[in-house]
Design a protein around this motif. Sequence first.
Motif, mmCIF file in Angstrom:
data_model
loop_
_atom_site.group_PDB
_atom_site.id
_atom_site.type_symbol
_atom_site.label_atom_id
_atom_site.label_comp_id
_atom_site.label_asym_id
_atom_site.label_seq_id
_atom_site.Cartn_x
_atom_site.Cartn_y
_atom_site.Cartn_z
ATOM 1 N N VAL A 22 -13.649 125.219 94.179
ATOM 2 C CA VAL A 22 -12.458 125.876 94.599
ATOM 3 C C VAL A 22 -11.514 126.091 93.674
ATOM 4 N N ALA A 23 -11.078 127.208 93.254
ATOM 5 C CA ALA A 23 -9.843 127.201 92.361
ATOM 6 C C ALA A 23 -8.504 127.730 92.970
ATOM 7 N N ASP A 24 -7.503 127.319 92.489
ATOM 8 C CA ASP A 24 -6.299 127.894 93.215
ATOM 9 C C ASP A 24 -5.656 129.215 92.364
ATOM 10 N N ARG A 25 -4.603 129.700 92.546
ATOM 11 C CA ARG A 25 -4.194 131.007 92.251
ATOM 12 C C ARG A 25 -4.015 130.987 90.809
ATOM 13 N N LEU A 26 -3.922 130.086 90.204
ATOM 14 C CA LEU A 26 -3.707 129.841 88.715
ATOM 15 C C LEU A 26 -5.228 129.682 88.081
ATOM 16 N N GLY A 27 -6.251 129.646 88.844
ATOM 17 C CA GLY A 27 -7.531 129.459 88.335
ATOM 18 C C GLY A 27 -7.970 127.895 87.995
ATOM 19 N N LEU A 28 -6.975 127.266 88.406
ATOM 20 C CA LEU A 28 -7.369 125.556 88.245
ATOM 21 C C LEU A 28 -8.114 125.109 89.385
ATOM 22 N N VAL A 29 -9.204 124.253 88.897
ATOM 23 C CA VAL A 29 -10.023 123.729 89.877
ATOM 24 C C VAL A 29 -9.480 122.715 90.674
ATOM 25 N N ARG A 30 -9.434 122.738 92.050
ATOM 26 C CA ARG A 30 -8.803 121.893 93.090
ATOM 27 C C ARG A 30 -9.999 121.287 93.911
ATOM 28 N N CYS A 31 -11.141 121.650 93.799
ATOM 29 C CA CYS A 31 -12.394 120.926 94.764
ATOM 30 C C CYS A 31 -13.391 121.073 93.788
ATOM 31 N N PHE A 32 -14.376 119.997 93.955
ATOM 32 C CA PHE A 32 -15.570 120.026 92.984
ATOM 33 C C PHE A 32 -16.409 119.172 93.698
ATOM 34 N N ASN A 33 -17.099 119.409 94.463
ATOM 35 C CA ASN A 33 -18.113 118.375 95.339
ATOM 36 C C ASN A 33 -19.311 117.759 94.544
ATOM 37 N N ALA A 34 -19.722 117.112 95.397
ATOM 38 C CA ALA A 34 -20.983 115.973 94.604
ATOM 39 C C ALA A 34 -22.257 117.171 94.417
ATOM 40 N N ARG A 50 -8.640 121.690 85.756
ATOM 41 C CA ARG A 50 -8.855 122.489 84.549
ATOM 42 C C ARG A 50 -9.257 123.827 84.952
ATOM 43 N N PRO A 51 -9.235 124.768 84.049
ATOM 44 C CA PRO A 51 -9.657 126.300 84.282
ATOM 45 C C PRO A 51 -10.722 126.209 84.871
ATOM 46 N N ILE A 52 -11.291 127.189 85.831
ATOM 47 C CA ILE A 52 -12.666 127.151 86.270
ATOM 48 C C ILE A 52 -13.615 127.853 85.444
ATOM 49 N N ASP A 53 -13.087 128.750 84.460
ATOM 50 C CA ASP A 53 -14.063 129.282 83.378
ATOM 51 C C ASP A 53 -14.387 128.321 82.412
ATOM 52 N N GLN A 54 -13.663 127.255 82.168
ATOM 53 C CA GLN A 54 -14.124 126.168 81.499
ATOM 54 C C GLN A 54 -14.887 125.272 82.001
ATOM 55 N N VAL A 55 -14.697 125.041 83.287
ATOM 56 C CA VAL A 55 -15.348 123.998 84.066
ATOM 57 C C VAL A 55 -16.891 124.604 84.076
ATOM 58 N N LEU A 56 -16.867 125.952 84.398
ATOM 59 C CA LEU A 56 -18.015 126.702 84.781
ATOM 60 C C LEU A 56 -18.353 127.743 83.775
ATOM 61 N N PRO A 57 -18.941 127.415 82.510
ATOM 62 C CA PRO A 57 -18.780 128.507 81.490
ATOM 63 C C PRO A 57 -20.293 129.200 81.830
#
Length: 358
Positions: A22-34, A50-57
């Motif tokens: 889950v990313a917030d309105r700025l595209g930063l990851v706020r939830c990353f489950n197991a 971190r930005p979601i496009d970097q976490v999930l390229p």
Amino acid sequence: MDIATSGETGLDSDDLPDGLVVADRLGLVRCFNAAAARLTGQRPAAALGRPIDQVLPLEDPDGRRWWRTTDPYRGLAIRTGQPERNLLLPGGREVLVAARYVRSRPAGPVHRLVVTLRGTEARQRSERGSAELIATVAHELRSPLTSVKGFTATMLAKWDRFTDDQKRLMLQTVDADADRVTRLITELLDVSRIDAGRLELRRQPLRLEEAVRRHVKTLVNGGCGADRFDVRLGTDLPGVWADPGKIDQVIGNLLENAVRHGDGTVTIELHRVAPTRTRQEGVAVTVSDEGPGIPEEMMHRVFTRFWRGSDRGGIGLGLYIVKGIIEAHGGTVTAGRTPRGGARFRFILPAGTPAFLA
């Protein structure tokens, strides 16, 4: 409120079988489950913030960067998400990815981006579904093509032996079977486009009440009694901004299902849907019949592939396509039962553009 931890939702996201990011309105990851950590090989602590496009390229099978083509934060304001599709993580690992865009208000900016990830086991299930689709289609094609081949071969071999009435009857049968094949091919193309998230919409101003009247007239001209239909129109119905051909497909499917699988009067109701904080103004269309209805235990399967309410024909793709078309327009569709037990389908489309409404 942005999701910082899964505990804020009252549900531990680490208990979910699928990956959740889950990313917030700025595209930063706020939830990353197991499960997401297991599928991507990243630690949750390293992903949060971190930005979601970097976490999930993510990339598609053709090497295109997924975030660049989908662009959830700067794309179309009416888009509600992305359907599940096969994408690649760094190193070529395959995952099934779907996204949902949560907006603070209709057509407003994305407030929260929810991405789900599934592994290769889900892909294998999808492949089995494709194999089932091919087998079902082959079976459905065989019957009309066998009929076409039989009649044409007979007419070519014995043309002079048949009367004009006999020839006309055989040609009408061939024509009807050709229509069956054409419809099946059209449905398959629609399913393919819906699954790939590439259903093309050619939007223009549209009045749903006119489309409903036209379909009812077609069914009456085709042999249905005019007293079989009860059309109820609300007042102050707004127009919609939609693809006329696709919406015709939806209305036609729902009315034909009600006539074919239901009994008694087919009631079509249209009314204005008032705007709320989370929903813009729209038009609701409800189609109900007086037949046996849909069993409660089958209700969750209504909009899945190959579901058929009875043995009265059809391949079972129509309602799956209806759902895909309505959701592509930013609307919703539901199935239920009438107070007397008959089937009831309702879809809601958002109202048209301000210029159109004026």
